[in-house]
Design a protein around this motif. Structure first.
Motif, mmCIF file in Angstrom:
data_model
loop_
_atom_site.group_PDB
_atom_site.id
_atom_site.type_symbol
_atom_site.label_atom_id
_atom_site.label_comp_id
_atom_site.label_asym_id
_atom_site.label_seq_id
_atom_site.Cartn_x
_atom_site.Cartn_y
_atom_site.Cartn_z
ATOM 1 N N MET A 18 0.836 -1.210 0.000
ATOM 2 C CA MET A 18 0.000 0.000 0.000
ATOM 3 C C MET A 18 0.868 1.256 0.000
ATOM 4 O O MET A 18 1.887 1.303 0.687
ATOM 5 C CB MET A 18 -0.882 -0.026 1.240
ATOM 6 N N ASN A 19 0.434 2.238 -0.765
ATOM 7 C CA ASN A 19 1.169 3.497 -0.790
ATOM 8 C C ASN A 19 0.860 4.294 0.476
ATOM 9 O O ASN A 19 -0.266 4.683 0.718
ATOM 10 C CB ASN A 19 0.738 4.291 -2.032
ATOM 11 N N LYS A 20 1.906 4.504 1.294
ATOM 12 C CA LYS A 20 1.676 5.198 2.561
ATOM 13 C C LYS A 20 1.616 6.698 2.376
ATOM 14 O O LYS A 20 2.505 7.284 1.761
ATOM 15 C CB LYS A 20 2.820 4.892 3.525
ATOM 16 N N GLY A 21 0.597 7.301 2.967
ATOM 17 C CA GLY A 21 0.536 8.757 3.018
ATOM 18 C C GLY A 21 1.267 9.222 4.264
ATOM 19 O O GLY A 21 1.913 8.442 4.958
ATOM 20 N N LYS A 22 1.142 10.508 4.559
ATOM 21 C CA LYS A 22 1.766 11.052 5.771
ATOM 22 C C LYS A 22 0.768 10.989 6.938
ATOM 23 O O LYS A 22 -0.446 10.891 6.738
ATOM 24 C CB LYS A 22 2.168 12.511 5.529
ATOM 25 N N LEU A 23 1.326 11.047 8.138
ATOM 26 C CA LEU A 23 0.504 11.045 9.353
ATOM 27 C C LEU A 23 0.713 12.369 10.070
ATOM 28 O O LEU A 23 1.849 12.723 10.405
ATOM 29 C CB LEU A 23 0.912 9.889 10.273
ATOM 30 N N ASP A 69 -5.612 21.577 -0.624
ATOM 31 C CA ASP A 69 -4.213 21.350 -1.011
ATOM 32 C C ASP A 69 -3.504 20.367 -0.074
ATOM 33 O O ASP A 69 -2.465 19.814 -0.426
ATOM 34 C CB ASP A 69 -3.433 22.688 -1.061
ATOM 35 N N LEU A 70 -4.068 20.125 1.100
ATOM 36 C CA LEU A 70 -3.396 19.254 2.071
ATOM 37 C C LEU A 70 -3.793 17.773 1.924
ATOM 38 O O LEU A 70 -3.121 16.901 2.480
ATOM 39 C CB LEU A 70 -3.668 19.734 3.505
ATOM 40 N N ASN A 71 -4.870 17.505 1.183
ATOM 41 C CA ASN A 71 -5.291 16.126 0.917
ATOM 42 C C ASN A 71 -5.393 15.277 2.192
ATOM 43 O O ASN A 71 -4.817 14.196 2.297
ATOM 44 C CB ASN A 71 -4.298 15.495 -0.085
ATOM 45 N N LEU A 72 -6.110 15.813 3.169
ATOM 46 C CA LEU A 72 -6.193 15.155 4.474
ATOM 47 C C LEU A 72 -7.519 14.425 4.669
ATOM 48 O O LEU A 72 -8.550 14.859 4.150
ATOM 49 C CB LEU A 72 -6.082 16.200 5.599
ATOM 50 N N GLU A 73 -7.461 13.358 5.431
ATOM 51 C CA GLU A 73 -8.679 12.660 5.861
ATOM 52 C C GLU A 73 -8.554 12.415 7.365
ATOM 53 O O GLU A 73 -7.482 12.054 7.857
ATOM 54 C CB GLU A 73 -8.786 11.334 5.086
ATOM 55 N N GLU A 124 -8.430 1.821 10.268
ATOM 56 C CA GLU A 124 -8.748 3.214 9.933
ATOM 57 C C GLU A 124 -7.631 3.836 9.078
ATOM 58 O O GLU A 124 -7.886 4.524 8.092
ATOM 59 C CB GLU A 124 -8.984 4.005 11.233
ATOM 60 N N ILE A 125 -6.403 3.577 9.484
ATOM 61 C CA ILE A 125 -5.259 4.109 8.732
ATOM 62 C C ILE A 125 -5.205 3.467 7.340
ATOM 63 O O ILE A 125 -4.974 4.136 6.333
ATOM 64 C CB ILE A 125 -3.923 3.812 9.485
ATOM 65 N N GLU A 126 -5.457 2.156 7.316
ATOM 66 C CA GLU A 126 -5.450 1.457 6.022
ATOM 67 C C GLU A 126 -6.539 2.009 5.109
ATOM 68 O O GLU A 126 -6.325 2.184 3.907
ATOM 69 C CB GLU A 126 -5.657 -0.054 6.246
ATOM 70 N N ARG A 127 -7.693 2.304 5.685
ATOM 71 C CA ARG A 127 -8.814 2.881 4.904
ATOM 72 C C ARG A 127 -8.379 4.201 4.245
ATOM 73 O O ARG A 127 -8.587 4.419 3.053
ATOM 74 C CB ARG A 127 -10.006 3.135 5.841
ATOM 75 N N ILE A 128 -7.705 5.047 5.025
ATOM 76 C CA ILE A 128 -7.341 6.377 4.526
ATOM 77 C C ILE A 128 -6.180 6.291 3.525
ATOM 78 O O ILE A 128 -6.198 6.943 2.485
ATOM 79 C CB ILE A 128 -7.018 7.313 5.711
ATOM 80 N N LEU A 173 -7.250 5.414 0.179
ATOM 81 C CA LEU A 173 -7.856 6.526 -0.573
ATOM 82 C C LEU A 173 -6.784 7.422 -1.191
ATOM 83 O O LEU A 173 -7.097 8.388 -1.886
ATOM 84 C CB LEU A 173 -8.727 7.391 0.355
ATOM 85 N N GLY A 174 -5.517 7.132 -0.861
ATOM 86 C CA GLY A 174 -4.410 7.951 -1.364
ATOM 87 C C GLY A 174 -4.290 9.277 -0.621
ATOM 88 O O GLY A 174 -3.792 10.261 -1.164
ATOM 89 N N LYS A 175 -4.769 9.300 0.629
ATOM 90 C CA LYS A 175 -4.756 10.556 1.388
ATOM 91 C C LYS A 175 -3.807 10.520 2.577
ATOM 92 O O LYS A 175 -3.348 9.445 2.989
ATOM 93 C CB LYS A 175 -6.170 10.847 1.888
ATOM 94 N N ASN A 176 -3.532 11.708 3.121
ATOM 95 C CA ASN A 176 -2.769 11.825 4.357
ATOM 96 C C ASN A 176 -3.745 11.763 5.532
ATOM 97 O O ASN A 176 -4.875 12.231 5.432
ATOM 98 C CB ASN A 176 -2.027 13.160 4.391
ATOM 99 N N VAL A 177 -3.257 11.208 6.637
ATOM 100 C CA VAL A 177 -4.128 11.025 7.812
ATOM 101 C C VAL A 177 -3.899 12.158 8.810
ATOM 102 O O VAL A 177 -2.748 12.493 9.109
ATOM 103 C CB VAL A 177 -3.812 9.690 8.524
ATOM 104 N N ILE A 178 -4.968 12.730 9.327
ATOM 105 C CA ILE A 178 -4.823 13.715 10.398
ATOM 106 C C ILE A 178 -5.522 13.189 11.654
ATOM 107 O O ILE A 178 -6.630 12.671 11.588
ATOM 108 C CB ILE A 178 -5.312 15.120 9.972
ATOM 109 N N PHE A 179 -4.813 13.299 12.783
ATOM 110 C CA PHE A 179 -5.310 12.755 14.065
ATOM 111 C C PHE A 179 -5.568 13.879 15.049
ATOM 112 O O PHE A 179 -4.772 14.801 15.166
ATOM 113 C CB PHE A 179 -4.246 11.874 14.738
ATOM 114 N N ASP A 180 -6.644 13.733 15.800
ATOM 115 C CA ASP A 180 -6.939 14.620 16.933
ATOM 116 C C ASP A 180 -6.951 13.694 18.149
ATOM 117 O O ASP A 180 -7.975 13.110 18.476
ATOM 118 C CB ASP A 180 -8.309 15.263 16.681
#
Ligand code: 5GP
Length: 190
Positions: free
Chosen positions: A1-6, A29-33, A88-92, A95-102
């Protein structure tokens, strides 16, 4: 899988990190999920299952711990468990997106340690503990007891700030939003 940023945003409750994260999610522009955490607490206010959190029972939460389904989990407050499901991370990433966590500071640092290269760990610092208290009371979605529990935890959390990659001071929201956007933009374009 192509890893995005966290991209991890951690801070004491009431620091404004949720506001910052929501703002960043609106920046195309940040392509975040958003990483939707599992939580054993009940929904608050307008919160929606599958959007803000996956609200599950304590029993179900413990089953996921046993099955090692979590990337990290934490009993953030007594009997209130929160965790990031690996799925959850695999799902995002799928999608080819970067993951944002709160998430809370312990969970945030755990993610940084698991994925040191891919993660930008940001600590959001409130002006003062008194201001935190004021913001939590103004939010008025919780009982006095719960607010006090969150404030007691805040001092411990503030002490972890130096372990993060960067600290954003949320004294003026507009400034903090701009700074957060720039930081994430620089990090994902590396
Ligand atoms: P709240 O109940 O205010 O939504 O969240 C309480 C705390 O738990 C916040 O600091 C929030 O960021 C944190 N939290 C939310 N999701 C997670 C998670 O998946 N893991 C960890 N460790 N903390 C989380």
């Amino acid at each position: 899988m192509n890893k995005g940023k966290l991209i991890v945003f951690s801070a004491p409750s009431g620091s404004g990190k949720t506001t910052i994260v929501k703002h960043l999610l609106g920046q195309e522009d940040l392509n975040l999920e958003f990483s939707i955490s599992a939580a054993s607490r009940a929904p608050r206010g307008e919160e929606v299952h599958g959007k803000d959190y996956y609200f599950i029972s304590l029993e179900e939460f413990k089953k996921h711990i046993k099955a090692e389904d979590f990337l990290e989990w934490e009993e953030v407050y007594r009997d209130n468990f929160y965790g990031t499901l690996k799925s959850e991370i695999e799902r995002i990433w799928a999608l080819g997106k970067n993951v944002i966590f709160d998430i809370d500071v312990v969970g945030g640092l755990r993610i940084k340690h698991k994925f040191p290269e891919e993660t930008l760990a940001v600590f959001v610092k409130p002006p003062s503990v008194d201001e935190l208290k004021r913001r939590l009371k103004q939010r008025s979605t919780e009982s006095e007891d719960k607010i006090n529990m969150r404030i007691a935890k805040a001092s411990v959390e503030l002490a972890t700030a130096p372990q993060f990659d960067v600290i954003i001071k949320n004294y003026d929201l507009e400034v903090a939003l701009e700074e957060a956007h720039q930081l994430v933009k620089d990090f994902i374009s590396k």
